[in-house]
Design a protein around this motif. Structure first.
Motif, PDB file in Angstrom:
ATOM      1  N   UNK A   1     141.201 -21.880  14.978  1.00  0.00           N
ATOM      2  CA  UNK A   1     142.262 -21.151  15.681  1.00  0.00           C
ATOM      3  C   UNK A   1     143.629 -21.776  15.389  1.00  0.00           C
ATOM      4  N   UNK A   2     143.686 -23.128  15.410  1.00  0.00           N
ATOM      5  CA  UNK A   2     144.965 -23.810  15.141  1.00  0.00           C
ATOM      6  C   UNK A   2     145.307 -23.747  13.657  1.00  0.00           C
ATOM      7  N   UNK A   3     144.306 -23.941  12.818  1.00  0.00           N
ATOM      8  CA  UNK A   3     144.507 -24.065  11.367  1.00  0.00           C
ATOM      9  C   UNK A   3     144.781 -22.711  10.717  1.00  0.00           C
ATOM     10  N   UNK A   4     143.946 -21.718  11.020  1.00  0.00           N
ATOM     11  CA  UNK A   4     144.044 -20.416  10.358  1.00  0.00           C
ATOM     12  C   UNK A   4     144.685 -19.343  11.235  1.00  0.00           C
ATOM     13  N   UNK A   5     144.524 -19.469  12.552  1.00  0.00           N
ATOM     14  CA  UNK A   5     145.074 -18.464  13.451  1.00  0.00           C
ATOM     15  C   UNK A   5     143.983 -17.767  14.254  1.00  0.00           C
ATOM     16  N   UNK A   6     144.349 -17.195  15.379  1.00  0.00           N
ATOM     17  CA  UNK A   6     143.380 -16.553  16.273  1.00  0.00           C
ATOM     18  C   UNK A   6     142.681 -15.366  15.625  1.00  0.00           C
ATOM     19  N   UNK A   7     143.331 -14.744  14.632  1.00  0.00           N
ATOM     20  CA  UNK A   7     142.713 -13.596  13.951  1.00  0.00           C
ATOM     21  C   UNK A   7     141.458 -13.986  13.178  1.00  0.00           C
ATOM     22  N   UNK A   8     141.268 -15.278  12.953  1.00  0.00           N
ATOM     23  CA  UNK A   8     140.147 -15.753  12.127  1.00  0.00           C
ATOM     24  C   UNK A   8     139.092 -16.482  12.949  1.00  0.00           C
ATOM     25  N   UNK A   9     139.067 -16.234  14.273  1.00  0.00           N
ATOM     26  CA  UNK A   9     138.146 -16.957  15.140  1.00  0.00           C
ATOM     27  C   UNK A   9     136.681 -16.696  14.760  1.00  0.00           C
ATOM     28  N   UNK A  10     136.372 -15.510  14.234  1.00  0.00           N
ATOM     29  CA  UNK A  10     134.997 -15.221  13.814  1.00  0.00           C
ATOM     30  C   UNK A  10     134.546 -16.114  12.651  1.00  0.00           C
ATOM     31  N   UNK A  11     135.509 -16.649  11.909  1.00  0.00           N
ATOM     32  CA  UNK A  11     135.168 -17.536  10.788  1.00  0.00           C
ATOM     33  C   UNK A  11     134.404 -18.765  11.266  1.00  0.00           C
ATOM     34  N   UNK A  12     134.612 -19.168  12.518  1.00  0.00           N
ATOM     35  CA  UNK A  12     133.867 -20.319  13.074  1.00  0.00           C
ATOM     36  C   UNK A  12     132.374 -20.044  13.062  1.00  0.00           C
ATOM     37  N   UNK A  13     131.984 -18.871  13.568  1.00  0.00           N
ATOM     38  CA  UNK A  13     130.555 -18.550  13.634  1.00  0.00           C
ATOM     39  C   UNK A  13     129.964 -18.332  12.246  1.00  0.00           C
ATOM     40  N   UNK A  14     130.732 -17.709  11.364  1.00  0.00           N
ATOM     41  CA  UNK A  14     130.262 -17.527   9.981  1.00  0.00           C
ATOM     42  C   UNK A  14     130.054 -18.881   9.322  1.00  0.00           C
ATOM     43  N   UNK A  15     131.056 -19.757   9.435  1.00  0.00           N
ATOM     44  CA  UNK A  15     130.968 -21.084   8.820  1.00  0.00           C
ATOM     45  C   UNK A  15     129.823 -21.886   9.416  1.00  0.00           C
ATOM     46  N   UNK A  16     129.641 -21.810  10.740  1.00  0.00           N
ATOM     47  CA  UNK A  16     128.578 -22.574  11.392  1.00  0.00           C
ATOM     48  C   UNK A  16     127.198 -22.110  10.938  1.00  0.00           C
ATOM     49  N   UNK A  17     127.023 -20.803  10.812  1.00  0.00           N
ATOM     50  CA  UNK A  17     125.738 -20.270  10.340  1.00  0.00           C
ATOM     51  C   UNK A  17     125.452 -20.711   8.907  1.00  0.00           C
ATOM     52  N   UNK A  18     126.456 -20.586   8.039  1.00  0.00           N
ATOM     53  CA  UNK A  18     126.252 -20.932   6.622  1.00  0.00           C
ATOM     54  C   UNK A  18     126.108 -22.441   6.438  1.00  0.00           C
TER      55      UNK A  18
END
Length: 504
Positions: free
Chosen positions: A331-348
């Motif tokens: 959220x801090x690094x990329x922005x709130x628009x990319x919050x779903x990237x956390x779950x994608x990254x965690x799964x992968x």
């Protein structure tokens, strides 16, 4: 030779460090300058480029092997001929890649009709044309980097890599600040990479005095080269299906925002892989020596356990830390628009955890010439991953393709662990000595989860402080209760040397 390898290794780690730092610093800047849709479009173009680079068919490895082979024979005619054969081969491949790129460009309105707007399709068509020209030129020039490596000029080769890792992100940011779009960035990077490739050409002809002359096209030799490259290509194809087709699916079936989110997750996954794979290279030369001396499977298993435990210690810390504060980081690094990237990254990242821990297994299989099954399985599971990711993407969007990757990796990991036992690795002993480390990993995660409930983590300072506390706690538990004497010595001995030097 010794100097070239020594400094080549040093430059490899320097380039890895630069790649990690630029990824962390440049990505949030480009995200904001591009905008989510434009960044997704740019990521999709790079994904298509990666797909077309599969036309290499594994011949890059073959260049080094066979150019070295004929160079060592000191047969001028055969050396000139093998260089010319590879140049002809790569020129044909370049033409094929160019044609496919142009075909994709002119069919973009049909392929991506569901995922891209009319304006995005028009821009993407131009980007694919640039990609096609880039590939048409790049493939023939790949020969010269292979020749440089075959001549063991590792310092020069790695210096070019370092320069590329520095220049490309700087060029990207500069072009964006000048007000140009993704098309301008793609053109600029293509020109820079072309100029760096011309430096390789200059080095080969002027410094190495390389000669290229086709005396005859040896079809028997080309068949041999093709067989050598086959399994390398299959492994590369499978890896590509795992890592790159997800963005293609999202671009074709969802939208550019989903592509952008997935690409942010892939940046994180790339950093995770680099951080956790750094030490493994130190053990590879010794492993090759052991296999060449026909050592017992018991000794190979011992080495496999040793490296896996070190890989586990590193990978578990990174994965646990990201699971706890990765959401706030993104959220801090990329922005709130990319919050779903956390779950994608965690799964992968989770799907790659055991393969990262067991990274040395592939080298053992290759050394024992038992890697064909791994390549076949990897390809089969990758195709399965592709098949299930399409309906998952339609139903769950960007999370769906990450679930597909997780399922595929789990299947691959389970089957390969049975295969390791089949080829002689003592997997019962391995699992007992390595997987015991899941206990402290789980304990640290639970304590970290409780700690996070008690404190607010909302700023860069909070994330850094949390990470330092978690690392200290993790390191203390591991060092006191789970690390063996050899692993402790790896940490203590360098510290002792530093203390002794300062004291003297």
């Amino acid at each position: 030779m010794g100097k070239q390898i020594k400094f080549g290794v040093i430059l490899t780690y320097i380039s890895t460090f630069i790649n990690i730092i630029t990824g962390l610093l440049i990505t949030p800047i480009t995200l904001r300058l591009f905008g989510q849709a434009e960044y997704g479009l740019y990521s999709l173009a790079l994904s298509i480029m990666g797909m077309l680079f599969l036309f290499d068919f594994g011949f890059s490895n073959a260049i080094v092997k066979y150019v070295t082979q004929f160079k060592e024979k000191d047969n001028k005619k055969e050396y000139e001929n093998i260089n010319a054969m590879f140049l002809v081969l790569y020129s044909i491949i370049g033409l094929l890649a160019f044609s496919c790129g142009m075909f994709a460009a002119f069919g973009a309105d049909k392929i991506f009709a569901n995922g891209l707007t009319t304006e995005e399709v028009a821009k993407f068509t131009i980007m694919l044309q640039i990609v096609a020209v880039n590939l048409g030129i790049s493939f023939p020039l790949k020969l010269f980097n292979g020749i440089i490596i075959a001549h063991e000029k590792f310092i020069f080769s790695k210096l070019i890599t370092v320069v590329r890792f520095i220049i490309n992100p700087l060029i990207t940011v500069t072009i964006l600040f000048m007000g140009f779009s993704s098309i301008g960035v793609l053109i600029a990077i293509s020109i820079v990479n072309f100029l760096l490739s011309l430096i390789d050409v200059y080095y080969c002809f002027v410094i190495l005095k390389t000669k290229i002359k086709l005396h005859k096209f040896d079809f028997r030799l080309m068949k041999e080269i093709s067989m050598y490259s086959l399994w390398v290509f299959i492994a590369s194809l499978a890896d590509f299906i795992y890592s790159r087709t997800d963005m293609f699916i999202l671009g074709a079936l969802v939208n550019t925002a989903a592509v952008a989110i997935y690409n942010v997750a892939e940046v994180i996954n790339g950093l995770y892989t680099k951080l956790t794979m750094v030490l493994s290279g130190f053990f590879l030369p010794r492993l090759v020596q052991m296999v060449s001396k026909n050592v017992s499977n018991h000794e190979l298993t011992t080495m496999f356990i040793r490296v896996s435990r070190i890989q586990f210690l590193l990978a578990a810390l990174v994965l646990t830390g990201f699971a706890l504060v990765g959401n706030e980081f993104i959220v801090i690094w990329a922005g709130a628009d990319y919050v779903l990237a956390y779950w994608v990254a965690l799964l992968v990242m989770s799907s790659r955890f055991i393969p990262v821990v067991q990274v040395l297994a592939t080298s053992i299989l290759q050394a024992k010439n038992e890697h064909a099954f791994q390549s076949k399985l990897y390809l089969g599971v990758a195709i399965l991953n592709l098949a299930i990711s399409i309906p998952l993407a339609l139903t769950y969007g960007v999370i769906g393709v990450a679930i597909g990757t997780l399922v595929g990796k789990i299947i691959n990991t389970i089957v390969m662990n049975f295969n390791y036992a089949k080829v002689g690795i003592e997997m019962k002993r391995y699992l007992k000595e390595v997987f015991v480390l899941f206990i402290p990993m789980t304990l640290v995660f639970i304590i970290g989860f409780i700690l996070k409930r008690l404190v607010d983590v909302t700023t860069w300072f909070d994330i850094l402080l949390f990470a330092l506390v978690l690392t200290a706690f993790y390191g203390g538990i591991m060092f006191r209760f789970f690390m063996n004497n050899s692993e402790k010595d790896m940490l203590v001995k360098p510290l002792r040397k530093i203390i002794v030097r300062k004291a003297s």
